[in-house]
Design a protein around this motif. Sequence first.
Motif, short mmCIF file in Angstrom:
data_model
loop_
_atom_site.label_atom_id
_atom_site.label_comp_id
_atom_site.label_asym_id
_atom_site.label_seq_id
_atom_site.Cartn_x
_atom_site.Cartn_y
_atom_site.Cartn_z
N GLN A 1 12.76 -0.70 -2.46
CA GLN A 1 13.24 -0.63 -1.07
C GLN A 1 14.30 0.47 -0.93
O GLN A 1 14.27 1.25 0.01
N LYS B 1 0.84 -1.22 0.00
CA LYS B 1 0.00 0.00 0.00
C LYS B 1 0.86 1.26 0.00
O LYS B 1 0.70 2.14 -0.84
N THR B 2 1.76 1.31 0.99
CA THR B 2 2.58 2.52 1.13
C THR B 2 3.49 2.70 -0.09
O THR B 2 3.59 3.81 -0.63
N THR B 3 4.09 1.62 -0.54
CA THR B 3 5.01 1.71 -1.69
C THR B 3 4.29 2.24 -2.93
O THR B 3 4.79 3.13 -3.61
N1 ATP Z 1 7.61 -4.18 -5.63
C1 ATP Z 1 8.38 -4.32 -4.55
N2 ATP Z 1 9.62 -4.85 -4.64
C2 ATP Z 1 10.40 -5.01 -3.55
N3 ATP Z 1 10.03 -4.69 -2.31
C3 ATP Z 1 8.80 -4.17 -2.15
C4 ATP Z 1 7.91 -3.94 -3.25
N4 ATP Z 1 6.77 -3.40 -2.76
C5 ATP Z 1 6.93 -3.29 -1.44
N5 ATP Z 1 8.14 -3.75 -1.06
C6 ATP Z 1 8.69 -3.81 0.31
O1 ATP Z 1 7.83 -4.65 1.08
C7 ATP Z 1 7.62 -4.10 2.36
C8 ATP Z 1 6.11 -3.85 2.56
O2 ATP Z 1 5.68 -2.88 1.61
P1 ATP Z 1 4.73 -1.67 2.06
O3 ATP Z 1 5.25 -1.02 3.29
O4 ATP Z 1 4.52 -0.83 0.87
O5 ATP Z 1 3.42 -2.49 2.39
P2 ATP Z 1 2.13 -2.00 3.16
O6 ATP Z 1 0.97 -2.70 2.55
O7 ATP Z 1 2.09 -0.52 3.20
O8 ATP Z 1 2.42 -2.57 4.63
P3 ATP Z 1 1.63 -2.20 6.02
O9 ATP Z 1 0.38 -3.01 5.97
O10 ATP Z 1 2.59 -2.63 7.09
O11 ATP Z 1 1.38 -0.73 5.98
C9 ATP Z 1 8.46 -2.83 2.43
O12 ATP Z 1 9.69 -3.14 3.02
C10 ATP Z 1 8.67 -2.45 0.97
O13 ATP Z 1 9.87 -1.75 0.75
#
Ligand code: ATP
Length: 214
Positions: A169, A15-17
């Motif tokens: 990342q 989500k955040t990414t």
């Molecule tokens: N396409 C990608 N390739 C490599 N790493 C990724 C990718 N997308 C996300 N990540 C990594 O995976 C991890 C989780 O991603 P992210 O924080 O975006 O998820 P989230 O859904 O926001 O998590 P949360 O539910 O904890 O908020 C992070 O360390 C991020 O850097």
Amino acid sequence: MRIITFITQKGGAGKTTLALNCAVLAGQKKAALILDLDPQASAEGWYQDREAEAPRLVKVGSWQLPEALSNAKAAGFDYVLIDTPGRDEPSTTAAIRAADFCIVPCRPTPVDLKATLPTAEAIKRLAKPAAFVLTQTPPRGGRITEAEMGLGMLGIVCPVRIVARTAYQDAHGAGLGVAEFEPGGKAAAEIAQLWHWIVRKMEKVTHEQETNVA
Ligand SMILES: Nc1ncnc2c1ncn2[C@@H]1O[C@H](COP(=O)(O)OP(=O)(O)OP(=O)(O)O)[C@@H](O)[C@H]1O
Ligand SMILES: [Mg+2]
């Protein structure tokens, strides 16, 4: 002003990414604001590391969302991208309700697909346009096709897939979007495709809704 909510109950789905990387692109041409609804504030942490002015980011509690959105409208923002927590909270329902379009990231694993169901149901209940985006995928393979078929039974699947790449990342660690971190790279290219797809789809759906109402 268009509001896009990045949402899924599944933690770590991306989500955040996706929100940050799309907001960086949106902010290159338009006025873009990220609303960080997650108490963990990983989007805000990224923002603290940034030097660029755009996109802007504000951390908000769920009770502040309506006010934050009306402030954003008054300030002339074109796009608001809402990053939500990886849990079911009042804020996640509020963020779906506020959205013009929801993006549901999902990794191509059986566990992730299953964990997406409650979010898909919540979006359906609130009758919001949405699309699934496959994230952290291998570059190719049957796993992706299977996941696409599974998600396709629940709704629209974005044809752009976000591959697992260290650029995401490393860019996050540097307070950058992949478009800034590695402008000619594969991650930058797929995020550009994703953002353009989201904008086109959202405008189409919004236009259809407005026409139906008229
Ligand atoms: N396409 C990608 N390739 C490599 N790493 C990724 C990718 N997308 C996300 N990540 C990594 O995976 C991890 C989780 O991603 P992210 O924080 O975006 O998820 P989230 O859904 O926001 O998590 P949360 O539910 O904890 O908020 C992070 O360390 C991020 O850097
Ligand atoms: Mg997050």
